[in-house]
Design a protein around this motif. Structure first.
Motif, PDB file in Angstrom:
ATOM      1  N   THR A 241     -21.324  15.688  -7.811  1.00 58.08           N
ATOM      2  CA  THR A 241     -21.091  15.862  -9.238  1.00 58.08           C
ATOM      3  C   THR A 241     -20.022  14.931  -9.767  1.00 58.08           C
ATOM      4  OG1 THR A 241     -19.479  17.563  -8.782  1.00 58.08           O
ATOM      5  CG2 THR A 241     -21.693  18.316  -9.251  1.00 58.08           C
ATOM      6  N   HIS A 242     -19.643  13.965  -8.992  1.00 58.70           N
ATOM      7  CA  HIS A 242     -18.553  13.120  -9.433  1.00 58.70           C
ATOM      8  C   HIS A 242     -18.995  12.241 -10.587  1.00 58.70           C
ATOM      9  CE1 HIS A 242     -14.592  11.732  -8.994  1.00 58.70           C
ATOM     10  NE2 HIS A 242     -14.933  10.493  -8.830  1.00 58.70           N
TER      11      HIS A 242
ATOM     12  N   HIS B  56     -21.429  22.012 -15.723  1.00 60.67           N
ATOM     13  CA  HIS B  56     -20.342  21.194 -15.166  1.00 60.67           C
ATOM     14  C   HIS B  56     -20.452  19.747 -15.682  1.00 60.67           C
ATOM     15  CE1 HIS B  56     -17.721  19.857 -11.651  1.00 60.67           C
ATOM     16  NE2 HIS B  56     -18.332  18.718 -11.950  1.00 60.67           N
ATOM     17  N   GLU B  57     -21.635  19.185 -15.597  1.00 64.73           N
ATOM     18  CA  GLU B  57     -21.813  17.787 -16.027  1.00 64.73           C
ATOM     19  C   GLU B  57     -21.573  17.637 -17.526  1.00 64.73           C
ATOM     20  OE1 GLU B  57     -21.929  15.314 -14.044  1.00 64.73           O
ATOM     21  OE2 GLU B  57     -22.073  16.625 -12.307  1.00 64.73           O
TER      22      GLU B  57
ATOM     23  N   HIS C 299     -18.011  17.419 -18.477  1.00 65.95           N
ATOM     24  CA  HIS C 299     -17.412  16.088 -18.292  1.00 65.95           C
ATOM     25  C   HIS C 299     -17.469  15.262 -19.576  1.00 65.95           C
ATOM     26  CE1 HIS C 299     -16.315  16.051 -14.149  1.00 65.95           C
ATOM     27  NE2 HIS C 299     -17.534  16.156 -13.666  1.00 65.95           N
TER      28      HIS C 299
ATOM     29  N   GLU D 188     -12.547  16.614 -12.881  1.00 67.42           N
ATOM     30  CA  GLU D 188     -13.281  17.550 -12.002  1.00 67.42           C
ATOM     31  C   GLU D 188     -12.684  18.953 -12.084  1.00 67.42           C
ATOM     32  OE1 GLU D 188     -16.015  16.817 -10.988  1.00 67.42           O
ATOM     33  OE2 GLU D 188     -16.020  14.630 -10.892  1.00 67.42           O
TER      34      GLU D 188
ATOM     35  N   TYR E  74     -11.086  18.995  -6.922  1.00 63.31           N
ATOM     36  CA  TYR E  74     -11.853  20.017  -7.651  1.00 63.31           C
ATOM     37  C   TYR E  74     -11.013  21.271  -7.898  1.00 63.31           C
ATOM     38  CZ  TYR E  74     -16.020  17.182  -7.274  1.00 63.31           C
ATOM     39  OH  TYR E  74     -16.917  16.165  -7.411  1.00 63.31           O
TER      40      TYR E  74
HETATM   41 ZN   LIG Z   1     -17.962  16.658 -11.707  1.00 57.84          ZN
END
Ligand SMILES: [Zn+2]
Length: 309
Positions: A17-18, A127-128, A131, A146, A198
């Motif tokens: 997920t970075h 989560h995305e 960002h 994160e 995280y």
């Molecule tokens: Zn992420």
């Protein structure tokens, strides 16, 4: 579904997920249509034949996730977004990545056999999308992007009725200790392990939320600070120094909490007493879940964090 971070290496987790700041891979999927959610046009790219229902459940999942994130931020963090769905073998949601060059794009890998229940319990897309609300502050500060995405995902889903409060706190009690400094720690800006990135980042967010709420007599919280940052920037598509992000957030709530915490934690290992904090918030471990107490000294504050403004 519990967050299924791989238990292995930092690199493995980062691949899931970075944030990816380079060019997104070319599309191999067919465009099916656009979705409009709360003022944002979401361009959906997926191959309808890859899914038994023609992608209907995936479209609903994208709409729901965007609505959850819009609820948290008061509006969706970008005016445009492309979601590229890559169908893979198996079921479940396999991972995601966010890009911003120049427009926001999220690439998610989804199993062809994914069920509606799995999509309903998914954390990856929220989560995305989280960002997208934070300017790019550089690789050194990945713990902030994160950490925010990790922390906000749970709160935003509780506020939207998509996850239980107990489930989120239980996960934090189980996972957040992984964000505490180890023996060779040199602070959040210089210790790029999976745990510190995280969960060390998420710990920063929890501490900031509690402190902002304490200082404002529970009128305002981290959510108000983050909304201000999202409004003042174009989110991930803009480059901001971390100091500007923190100053903007602090200004919106009338405290110096974010800047002060950052000054304490950026270059040095700081080990807060998390168990004591959770006790004060009225969260007690009970088997694999937690028991919530409304008579704890900071119980009002805990409830306010999870209540939609
Ligand atoms: Zn992420």
């Amino acid at each position: 579904m519990q967050r299924a971070w791989p238990a292995g290496t930092a690199a493995a987790a980062a691949a899931i997920t970075h944030l990816a700041l380079g060019a997104p891979p070319a599309s191999a999927a067919a465009t099916i249509d656009d979705i409009r959610v709360g003022g944002v046009d979401i361009h959906v790219e997926l191959e309808p034949r890859a899914f038994r229902d023609g992608g209907a459940a995936a479209r609903e999942w994208i709409r729901r996730s965007a609505s959850i994130v819009s609820g948290y931020y008061g509006r969706f963090p970008t005016t445009r977004l492309t979601v590229r769905v890559i169908a893979e073998a198996g079921d479940g949601v396999h991972g995601g990545k966010s890009f911003a060059n120049p427009d926001a794009l999220i690439r998610v890998q989804v199993g062809r056999e994914v069920s509606g229940t799995q999509l309903l319990a998914d954390w990856v897309l929220v989560h995305e999308m989280t960002h997208l609300a934070l300017p790019d502050t550089g690789e050194e500060h990945a713990w902030l992007s994160e950490g925010l995405a990790t922390y906000v995902e749970g709160v935003a889903r509780v506020q939207a009725g998509n996850r239980s409060e107990a489930d989120v706190w239980a996960e934090e009690i189980r996972q957040m200790p992984r964000g505490l400094p180890q023996a060779d720690d040199r602070g959040l800006d210089h210790t790029h392990t999976w745990g510190r990135t995280y969960w060390g980042g998420a710990m920063f967010c929890l501490l900031a939320d509690v402190e902002i709420r304490t200082q404002t007599h529970n009128r305002l919280g981290l959510q108000d600070a983050l909304r201000a940052v999202a409004r003042a920037s174009s989110g991930l598509t803009s480059d901001w120094p971390i100091e500007r992000v923190l100053r903007t957030g602090d200004g919106a709530v009338g405290t110096t909490t974010l800047e002060d915490l950052y000054a304490q934690m950026k270059d040095r290992p700081v080990t807060p007493d998390l168990m004591r904090l959770w006790q004060q918030l009225g969260i007690e471990p009970a088997g694999s879940s937690v028991r919530l107490s409304d008579s704890a000294p900071l119980a009002d504050l805990r409830r306010a964090i999870m209540r939609a403004p």
